[in-house]
Design an enzyme around this catalytic site. Structure first.
Site, PDB file in Angstrom:
ATOM      1  N   ASP A  77      -7.315  -5.702  -4.273  1.00 52.94           N
ATOM      2  CA  ASP A  77      -7.095  -4.714  -3.223  1.00 52.94           C
ATOM      3  C   ASP A  77      -8.358  -3.899  -2.953  1.00 52.94           C
ATOM      4  O   ASP A  77      -9.163  -3.639  -3.850  1.00 52.94           O
ATOM      5  CB  ASP A  77      -5.968  -3.764  -3.653  1.00 52.94           C
ATOM      6  CG  ASP A  77      -5.595  -2.768  -2.582  1.00 52.94           C
ATOM      7  OD1 ASP A  77      -5.116  -3.205  -1.517  1.00 52.94           O
ATOM      8  OD2 ASP A  77      -5.798  -1.557  -2.795  1.00 52.94           O
ATOM      9  N   GLU A  79      -9.386  -8.495  -0.682  1.00 52.72           N
ATOM     10  CA  GLU A  79      -9.059  -7.887   0.606  1.00 52.72           C
ATOM     11  C   GLU A  79     -10.269  -7.072   1.078  1.00 52.72           C
ATOM     12  O   GLU A  79     -10.388  -5.892   0.781  1.00 52.72           O
ATOM     13  CB  GLU A  79      -7.828  -6.984   0.482  1.00 52.72           C
ATOM     14  CG  GLU A  79      -7.422  -6.356   1.796  1.00 52.72           C
ATOM     15  CD  GLU A  79      -6.952  -4.919   1.674  1.00 52.72           C
ATOM     16  OE1 GLU A  79      -6.353  -4.420   2.633  1.00 52.72           O
ATOM     17  OE2 GLU A  79      -7.211  -4.283   0.638  1.00 52.72           O
TER      18      GLU A  79
END
Length: 495
Positions: free
Chosen positions: A235, A265
């Site tokens: 993330d 990400e």
């Protein structure tokens, strides 16, 4: 298993009834049957908002639904035993668990500390005031409910680089914590949005603190001892120094397995930015194809006005295919979410055909697109809205088509602005397919498949077109599609 197909087994509004881990175990046989190979699970640890936390407000990485913290033992998705069972069920059915890792920040601290901060211009994070300011901030994490089990590490103000709320004086904004790391500056090797995008939210983790760095490596090893780990989704990579993930991913591959699948990400559409990031991390990971998602969004909004020949322009999969994870939508782009750029339902079968059946890229299927979803939340204007995301009826067949017919080399038929197609030519042992789609009216592409396919009957595997298409003596035929639709033509004898 070279033909990888990911499934994101959650969305932002997945029901918060502690049932998701049980649902993973229940649906594992079906997902394996249709051709899913990897299952991306949501953050499994306790968030600051307890049983209602989607998982991105990380509180305690070591609480996988085991301790009474933040108002509950369970996480939004269930208790630790159910999580362990879900991961085992995936493995038992030949599926690989991919775990969401949120290391950028922590939220919900247990205690305040006296800190020295400097105010930061939130629009240009490189502008940091020269004057020190004494204040209180929530920066001490003691995890009293866990009481030192698994790790006795205490997070304090030396473990963080910034916060967004202080007390005495009571202010909200962006504040640089003044400690012994970084000489008052943010981390480098982060995205340059807002000057320096190190700071995102909450108590921002200071990766230059070696004790923090070692604790996060230890946590990765510990986590892989609790449940099967086939890979990670990382993330907020824009906000974490590239050197950290370069080292952390390398460490995890050494400790857990060299074949770990890792996708970061890094939510950015620019190829230069993504190429530079891949170089910084020694190309150890994959990235989501943000640019292609936005092309799908634009095409779905424009309808027949969109030139389908340009659908892959500027995409990661067209420039660095070995590092591209392609997607149609995810939990951030779905309606009412922060990066909302939803692909319209009519276009999703076309988009999924483009990521599932083509030769390059690793496709990711989104939970609501396979199973549907309905939820309510506040819109930007403050009004309460109900959203219905319908299941895409042909999506399971498209996933199955990837498994059965997405084989062999590829040739493209991108000659018309509205009707495009491509051929997977198959191999000696595995059949191929002819894919044709239109964002306007009914259309067709003419394909010469060669003498090996002479006088051969083809049918639409999706059932969108009835009847058969038979090639001539040379292996040529016109393969049609309905308007605003897609067809996957396969040899009838391959069925």
């Amino acid at each position: 298993m070279s033909k990888r197909t990911l499934f994101q087994f959650f969305h932002w509004y997945s029901p918060g009834d502690g049932h998701l881990w049980n649902e993973v175990a229940e649906k594992a046989p079906y997902l394996s049957q249709i051709g899913i190979t990897d299952v991306w699970l949501p953050p499994a640890y306790k968030g600051a908002s307890g049983a209602s936390s989607v998982g991105y407000d990380t509180y305690d990485l070591f609480d996988l639904g085991e301790f009474d913290q933040k108002g509950s033992v369970t996480t939004k998705y269930g208790v630790k035993a159910a999580f362990e069972n879900a991961c085992r069920a995936l493995v038992d059915h030949g599926l690989r668990p991919i775990h969401d890792v949120v290391l950028n920040h922590k939220m919900g601290a247990d205690e305040k500390e006296s800190v020295i901060v400097r105010r930061v211009n939130s629009e240009d994070r490189t502008q940091i005031e020269d004057d020190d300011l004494k204040a209180l901030a929530y920066t001490r994490f003691t995890f009293p409910g866990r009481a030192g089990k698994y790790s006795e590490f205490i997070w304090d103000k030396q473990c963080f680089s910034g916060v967004d709320v202080i007390e005495q004086p009571d202010e909200a904004g962006v504040f640089r914590l003044m400690n012994e790391y970084g000489e008052g500056q943010w981390n480098d090797e982060v995205d340059d949005e807002l000057g320096n995008f190190d700071y995102l939210m909450g108590a921002d983790v200071e990766f230059r603190n070696n004790a923090v760095y070692e604790e996060l490596k230890y946590w990765g090893r510990w986590f892989s001892e609790q449940v099967p780990v086939a890979g990670f989704r990382l993330d907020a990579a824009k906000h974490i120094p590239a050197w950290f993930f370069k080292d952390w991913v390398g460490h995890m591959r050494d400790a857990v397995g060299t074949d770990l699948f890792v996708v970061a990400e890094y939510w950015h559409p620019d190829m230069t930015t993504l190429t530079n990031y891949l170089e910084l991390v020694d190309k150890q990971l994959m990235l989501f194809d943000v640019a292609l998602h936005h092309r799908f969004h634009d095409a779905s909004k424009a309808g027949g006005e969109f030139d389908m020949r340009t659908i892959f322009d500027g995409s990661l999969v067209s420039s660095i295919p070995d590092h591209a994870v392609t997607l149609v939508d995810n939990h951030d782009t779905q309606p009412l979410q922060s990066l909302e750029a939803t692909v319209e339902p009519w276009f999703k079968p076309l988009a999924y055909a483009l990521i599932l059946l083509r030769e390059h890229g690793t496709p990711c299927v989104f939970y609501p697109d396979l199973y549907g979803a309905e939820y309510s939340d506040k819109a930007v204007d403050g009004s309460q809205q109900t959203v219905n995301m319908p299941a895409i009826t042909c999506l399971s067949k498209l996933v199955e088509a990837r498994k059965r017919f997405g084989n062999g080399p590829q040739s493209e038929h991108f000659d018309d602005a509205r009707v495009i197609g491509f051929v997977r030519h198959g191999t000696e042992r595995e059949p191929g397919c002819v894919v044709v789609m239109s964002n306007g009216g009914e259309g067709q592409i003419s394909v010469d498949l060669g003498l090996g396919h002479s006088s051969t009957s083809f049918v639409d595997f999706l059932g969108h077109r009835e009847g058969e298409i038979t090639t001539d003596d040379s292996g040529r035929a016109d393969f049609p599609t309905n308007g605003g639709s897609v067809s996957v033509w396969v040899r009838q004898d391959a069925l």
